[in-house]
Design a protein around this motif. Structure first.
Motif, PDB file in Angstrom:
ATOM      1  N   LEU A 190       0.815  -1.216   0.000  1.00 45.19           N
ATOM      2  CA  LEU A 190       0.000   0.000   0.000  1.00 45.19           C
ATOM      3  C   LEU A 190       0.851   1.269   0.000  1.00 45.19           C
ATOM      4  O   LEU A 190       0.441   2.290  -0.556  1.00 45.19           O
ATOM      5  CB  LEU A 190      -0.936  -0.002   1.208  1.00 45.19           C
ATOM      6  N   VAL A 231      -0.790   4.962  -0.129  1.00 43.82           N
ATOM      7  CA  VAL A 231      -1.564   4.840   1.111  1.00 43.82           C
ATOM      8  C   VAL A 231      -0.608   4.597   2.278  1.00 43.82           C
ATOM      9  O   VAL A 231       0.211   3.677   2.229  1.00 43.82           O
ATOM     10  CB  VAL A 231      -2.563   3.671   1.022  1.00 43.82           C
ATOM     11  N   SER A 259      -0.471   4.078   6.648  1.00 44.57           N
ATOM     12  CA  SER A 259      -1.338   3.475   7.653  1.00 44.57           C
ATOM     13  C   SER A 259      -0.959   3.928   9.056  1.00 44.57           C
ATOM     14  O   SER A 259       0.200   4.274   9.318  1.00 44.57           O
ATOM     15  CB  SER A 259      -1.253   1.945   7.578  1.00 44.57           C
ATOM     16  N   CYS A 308      -6.326   3.581   6.526  1.00 49.85           N
ATOM     17  CA  CYS A 308      -5.848   4.068   5.228  1.00 49.85           C
ATOM     18  C   CYS A 308      -5.833   5.585   5.225  1.00 49.85           C
ATOM     19  O   CYS A 308      -6.864   6.221   5.461  1.00 49.85           O
ATOM     20  CB  CYS A 308      -6.753   3.581   4.101  1.00 49.85           C
ATOM     21  N   SER A 333      -2.534  -5.907   0.677  1.00 53.68           N
ATOM     22  CA  SER A 333      -3.144  -5.056   1.705  1.00 53.68           C
ATOM     23  C   SER A 333      -2.239  -4.922   2.936  1.00 53.68           C
ATOM     24  O   SER A 333      -2.721  -4.873   4.067  1.00 53.68           O
ATOM     25  CB  SER A 333      -4.513  -5.601   2.103  1.00 53.68           C
ATOM     26  N   GLY A 376       0.275  -2.457   4.840  1.00 53.44           N
ATOM     27  CA  GLY A 376       0.580  -1.037   4.899  1.00 53.44           C
ATOM     28  C   GLY A 376       1.751  -0.735   5.816  1.00 53.44           C
ATOM     29  O   GLY A 376       2.185  -1.591   6.605  1.00 53.44           O
ATOM     30  N   VAL A 388      -3.973  -4.310   6.703  1.00 61.04           N
ATOM     31  CA  VAL A 388      -5.078  -3.413   6.365  1.00 61.04           C
ATOM     32  C   VAL A 388      -6.184  -4.217   5.689  1.00 61.04           C
ATOM     33  O   VAL A 388      -5.907  -5.080   4.847  1.00 61.04           O
ATOM     34  CB  VAL A 388      -4.583  -2.285   5.432  1.00 61.04           C
ATOM     35  N   GLU A 426     -11.075  -1.834   2.417  1.00 55.34           N
ATOM     36  CA  GLU A 426     -10.801  -0.433   2.740  1.00 55.34           C
ATOM     37  C   GLU A 426      -9.643   0.091   1.890  1.00 55.34           C
ATOM     38  O   GLU A 426      -9.662   1.239   1.431  1.00 55.34           O
ATOM     39  CB  GLU A 426     -10.471  -0.296   4.226  1.00 55.34           C
ATOM     40  N   ALA A 427      -8.640  -0.742   1.674  1.00 50.70           N
ATOM     41  CA  ALA A 427      -7.493  -0.339   0.855  1.00 50.70           C
ATOM     42  C   ALA A 427      -7.923  -0.047  -0.580  1.00 50.70           C
ATOM     43  O   ALA A 427      -7.513   0.959  -1.175  1.00 50.70           O
ATOM     44  CB  ALA A 427      -6.433  -1.429   0.886  1.00 50.70           C
ATOM     45  N   ALA A 460      -9.763   3.248  -0.754  1.00 52.14           N
ATOM     46  CA  ALA A 460      -8.863   4.398  -0.632  1.00 52.14           C
ATOM     47  C   ALA A 460      -8.127   4.669  -1.938  1.00 52.14           C
ATOM     48  O   ALA A 460      -7.966   5.829  -2.357  1.00 52.14           O
ATOM     49  CB  ALA A 460      -7.866   4.154   0.498  1.00 52.14           C
TER      50      ALA A 460
END
Length: 253
Positions: free
Chosen positions: A100, A105, A107, A120, A142, A144, A154, A158-159, A162
């Motif tokens: 990520l 992104v 975290s 995120c 996923s 982060g 993560v 949601e990743a 984002a």
């Protein structure tokens, strides 16, 4: 040219060549750009079990103690990511596996009780525009990082949301069910905020699907357009969605 963020459920790796069939659909749409975001819960479960760890979830999110993170990172950013790269190469795509952080992104810890489960946030570094310009397929695990270098597990839904928001891209969640189901296990073709709240409050939508639906709703609100949930088991569903057809469940803002 359209940008598409495709979130693949980790269960796709349990079915021979399922990801390859989906990647073949990408090849049929050369004028579009794709970013794949993936999880790998079943693989993580296996690795943790083999290492002697118990797995636990809270509200659909995997509790991720710090001592389990080397196995979680190895399963997701390592094995699952490279399996997907292999299946993309098999249909003549040019994949690059990243985390990520490289996808823009960063975290931070979501809740202490969840351990190294991350949120995120928009990062200052993003390779995705460069990779897309070079006709590369980014395959994003996923996993982060924060700016101190700590690892985070993560939620992949949601990743994906984002990343779609950052790129103003269309978003499709490819899961192991045909659509979100009602109390009679029948597919729901469209859901809005009020309907989602009602289904969650009545216990029809719960666990991992609750996270997926709530994340889809937030993404739809931010993107100001519909987000789809459909099945990776039918590549023709993905092809139909890329053509603008209604397949699966459409989550509307």
């Amino acid at each position: 040219m359209s940008k598409w963020v495709i979130k693949l459920g980790g269960a796709v790796l349990n079915s021979d060549n399922a990801a390859q069939a989906l990647f073949a659909v990408f090849a049929e749409h050369p004028d579009d750009q794709f970013i794949v975001v993936h999880g790998g819960g079943a693989l993580v479960d296996t690795w943790l079990q083999q290492a002697g760890f118990a797995s636990a979830k809270h509200l659909g999110l995997r509790i991720s103690p710090r001592e389990q993170m080397p196995y979680i990172v190895g399963a997701l950013a390592g094995c699952a990511n490279k399996q997907l790269m292999g299946q993309a190469l098999a249909v003549n795509l040019t994949p690059v596996g990243i985390s990520l952080f490289e996808a823009g992104v960063t975290s931070t810890q979501k809740l202490k009780a969840l351990g190294q489960v991350g949120s995120c946030e928009t990062g200052s570094f993003n390779l995705l525009p460069i990779l897309l310009e070079k006709n590369v397929l980014p395959i994003v695990s996923s996993i982060g990082f924060d700016l101190e270098g700590n690892w985070y597990n993560v939620n992949a839904d949601e990743a994906a949301a984002a990343i779609a928001q950052a790129l103003d891209a269309e978003l499709i969640f490819m899961t192991d069910v045909e659509a979100v189901l009602d109390q009679n296990k029948q597919p729901l073709h469209q859901l809005n905020s009020g309907q989602i709240t009602q289904l969650i409050d009545s216990g029809v939508i719960l666990g991992g699907m609750q996270v997926k639906v709530e994340t889809s709703l937030l993404a739809a609100q931010h993107l100001r357009r519909g987000v789809y949930i459909s099945s990776w088991q039918k590549p023709e569903n993905l092809n139909a969605l890329l053509k603008g057809e209604h397949v699966g469940t459409k989550i509307t803002p």
